[in-house]
Design a protein around this motif. Structure first.
Motif, PDB file in Angstrom:
ATOM      1  N   HIS A 138      -3.012  -2.734   1.318  1.00  0.00           N
ATOM      2  CA  HIS A 138      -2.373  -3.716   0.624  1.00  0.00           C
ATOM      3  C   HIS A 138      -3.046  -4.830   0.005  1.00  0.00           C
ATOM      4  CE1 HIS A 138       1.216  -6.050  -0.871  1.00  0.00           C
ATOM      5  NE2 HIS A 138       0.716  -6.994  -0.020  1.00  0.00           N
ATOM      6  N   GLU A 143       4.544  -0.419  -0.600  1.00  0.00           N
ATOM      7  CA  GLU A 143       5.747  -1.082  -1.248  1.00  0.00           C
ATOM      8  C   GLU A 143       5.766  -0.513  -2.601  1.00  0.00           C
ATOM      9  OE1 GLU A 143       3.033  -2.594  -1.044  1.00  0.00           O
ATOM     10  OE2 GLU A 143       2.881  -4.340  -2.544  1.00  0.00           O
ATOM     11  N   HIS A 144       4.909  -0.197  -3.245  1.00  0.00           N
ATOM     12  CA  HIS A 144       5.028   0.183  -4.615  1.00  0.00           C
ATOM     13  C   HIS A 144       5.384   1.935  -4.621  1.00  0.00           C
ATOM     14  CE1 HIS A 144       2.901  -2.963  -7.088  1.00  0.00           C
ATOM     15  NE2 HIS A 144       2.234  -3.279  -5.760  1.00  0.00           N
ATOM     16  N   ASP A 151      -4.527   2.397  -1.691  1.00  0.00           N
ATOM     17  CA  ASP A 151      -4.037   1.400  -2.790  1.00  0.00           C
ATOM     18  C   ASP A 151      -4.748   2.001  -4.165  1.00  0.00           C
ATOM     19  OD1 ASP A 151      -2.608  -1.057  -1.821  1.00  0.00           O
ATOM     20  OD2 ASP A 151      -3.887  -0.233  -0.240  1.00  0.00           O
ATOM     21  N   ASP A 188       0.546   2.527  -1.487  1.00  0.00           N
ATOM     22  CA  ASP A 188       0.343   2.253  -2.805  1.00  0.00           C
ATOM     23  C   ASP A 188      -0.328   3.329  -3.624  1.00  0.00           C
ATOM     24  OD1 ASP A 188       1.940   0.085  -2.446  1.00  0.00           O
ATOM     25  OD2 ASP A 188       0.172  -1.348  -2.703  1.00  0.00           O
ATOM     26  N   HIS A 234       0.778  -0.490   6.229  1.00  0.00           N
ATOM     27  CA  HIS A 234       0.352  -0.872   4.678  1.00  0.00           C
ATOM     28  C   HIS A 234       0.039  -2.544   4.618  1.00  0.00           C
ATOM     29  CE1 HIS A 234      -0.679  -0.804   0.463  1.00  0.00           C
ATOM     30  NE2 HIS A 234       0.645  -1.810   0.202  1.00  0.00           N
TER      31      HIS A 234
HETATM   32 FE   LIG Z   1       0.754  -3.084  -1.193  1.00  0.00          FE
END
Ligand SMILES: [Fe+2]
Ligand SMILES: [Fe+2]
Lengths: 136, 358
Positions: free
Chosen positions: B249, B118-119, B46, B87, B213
């Motif tokens: 995450h 997801e990013h 992240d 991320d 994640h």
């Molecule tokens: Fe995330």
């Protein structure tokens, strides 16, 4: 002593006030008033939420990026002593601290519409939590 | 049998650099009865590299990843490989993935493997990420342990392909953690079928380590601390005697035990997130077992970011969290109770004031 012309004007206004009756009285409000006040408040909360997810500084970072749903902002604990500031600070000073540092922007005036909206949103997300000023 | 790693041994090459003991990475040591089989890997997660404009990126997030890479390079012995937990980017942009990959390329002498966040995904559905880092899900074996990497941040086809007029908007909608327009994460039918097949020929005695994640357990749906088909994934993993799920995450310390599966989260290098319990309007299920990380001090930009030394003793993971600007934590598998526990703070009377979040 009032001059005659002003006397007449004064008399007219007083009579008008009497004729209009309740509309100039204080302290009584009805459902329409309540609805209006709630609508006004909700709008400012919405404005605050929009600001919360909008980059307010120079680096594209928004408040929500670190504080989803304004969590970890603790509005119910202000004012409180901030050791790094060396004094008891109200919430808006911490908002400005975040605006100046992590989001690399400029501080807002304490009485600006934006600051009011940000605080309205943050406090709204904490509704129902008891006040604990000074708590860490 | 727990073989606890002394972080000083790993960092002895670092003594010349005073900052070394506070840098954010995750270090994982797998310990077996035969210690010659022990090995370690680092875990960084992240980073959220965020493009501003031109060659400008958000300085704060850059610093987190740069520190993590610098410290990983100081580890002695060298980790067998390095994991990045997803991320890497903030909005999936090429500039962000390239800049992140460039910082990660500073890792010397250790193979890098990546997990999709997801990013990284929702701008081009992972296309550019794949070019840089390879397949979105895969497995590998290393010194007797079977490792599985899942892309757990998928969601429905309707949300992914039909709802948003542009890819940029789709990315933005998913990037807001608390955005009600987001959609629950899932591993999905296709990948679960692949996982079932992947595990089919693995002995039930083989330790399994799964990297995802999102948490492969349900904690708080509102912020996607959640995987919608978590139970179905867990069902595929439960037959194995020792299973460890390590996830990113959440940007905070979480741990849990469900049957044979130990769950551990890793810290972000970018910024910490509040515990869902601190959102007064939310119903959430943070595992009771979790002793929360210290509340972040906003005056220290690296506080509540960090890294872990993780030791898998006979197939169970122990995480040694090294936290920038804060006291280190160790969450180790307790073979007596059969669950991960904090070695200093687990007992209620041992908790300290900053661990109470509100
Ligand atoms: Fe995330
Ligand atoms: Fe993240």
């Amino acid at each position: 002593m009032l001059k005659p012309a002003f006397k007449t004007l004064f008399w007219c206004i007083s009579t008008l006030a009497l004729l209009l009756g309740n509309t100039v009285q204080a302290d009584e409000f009805n459902k329409d008033d309540l609805n209006r006040w709630q609508t006004q408040f909700d709008k400012v909360v919405q404005d605050g939420r929009k600001l919360w997810v909008t980059p307010l500084g120079s680096n594209g970072v928004s408040c929500a990026q670190c504080h989803p749903n304004a969590a970890n902002t603790h509005p119910e604990t202000y004012p409180k002593f901030q050791k790094q500031l060396g004094k008891v600070a109200p919430m808006w000073e911490m908002v400005n601290w975040c605006l100046s540092n992590p989001v690399e922007g400029k501080a807002l005036a304490a009485d600006s519409a934006e600051m009011t909206a940000l605080q309205a949103y943050v406090t709204y997300e904490r509704r129902g939590v008891k006040l604990e000023p000074g708590k860490h | 049998m727990s073989h606890v790693i002394n972080r000083r041994n790993f960092l002895k090459g670092a003594s010349a650099l005073t900052a070394a003991s506070t840098l954010p990475i995750s270090m994982i040591e797998l310990a077996f009865a035969d210690s010659s089989q022990n090995f370690s890997f680092a875990y960084i997660s992240d980073a959220h590299i965020q493009h501003v404009k031109g060659k400008d990126f958000v300085r704060n997030w850059d610093r987190g990843l740069i520190r993590a890479v610098a410290e990983t390079n100081l580890l002695t012995p060298k980790p067998d490989f390095v994991m990045f937990g997803g991320d890497l980017a903030q909005l999936g942009k090429k500039e962000e993935l390239d800049h992140g990959a460039e910082i990660l390329s500073g890792l010397s002498g250790s193979k890098l493997r990546c997990v999709m966040g997801e990013h990284d995904y929702y701008l081009d559905l992972g296309q550019y990420w794949e070019k840089l880092f390879g397949p979105q899900y895969y497995s590998f074996d290393h010194k007797g342990v079977h490792f599985v990497v899942l892309n757990s941040i998928l969601t429905t086809d309707e949300w992914t392909f039909k709802r948003w007029p542009t890819a940029v908007q789709r990315m933005n909608e998913m990037a807001g953690l608390d955005n009600p327009n987001g959609s629950p994460f899932m591993v999905g039918d296709k990948q679960r079928a692949w996982l079932k097949n992947d595990l089919a020929n693995i002995s039930k005695e083989t330790p399994i380590v799964v990297f995802s994640h999102s948490p492969l357990q349900k904690i708080y749906k509102g912020w996607n601390f959640w995987t919608d088909d978590a139970e179905q994934v867990q069902a595929l993993l439960q037959p194995f005697k020792k299973v460890n799920v390590i996830y990113g995450h959440v940007h905070q310390i979480q741990y849990n035990q469900i049957g044979n599966i130990s769950f551990n989260s890793v810290m972000a290098t970018a910024w910490p997130w509040p515990y869902p319990s601190t959102y007064a309007q939310a119903e959430q299920y943070l595992p009771k077992l979790t002793v929360e990380m210290n509340r972040a001090d906003p005056f220290f930009e690296r506080d509540a970011t960090g890294w872990q030394l993780i030791n898998v003793a006979t197939g169970n993971v122990d995480l040694h969290y090294s936290l920038s600007n804060n006291t280190s934590r160790t969450v180790a598998f307790n073979s007596k109770t059969g669950q991960p526990e904090d070695t200093s703070y687990q007992a209620p009377e041992k908790r300290i004031p900053p661990q109470s979040h509100f």
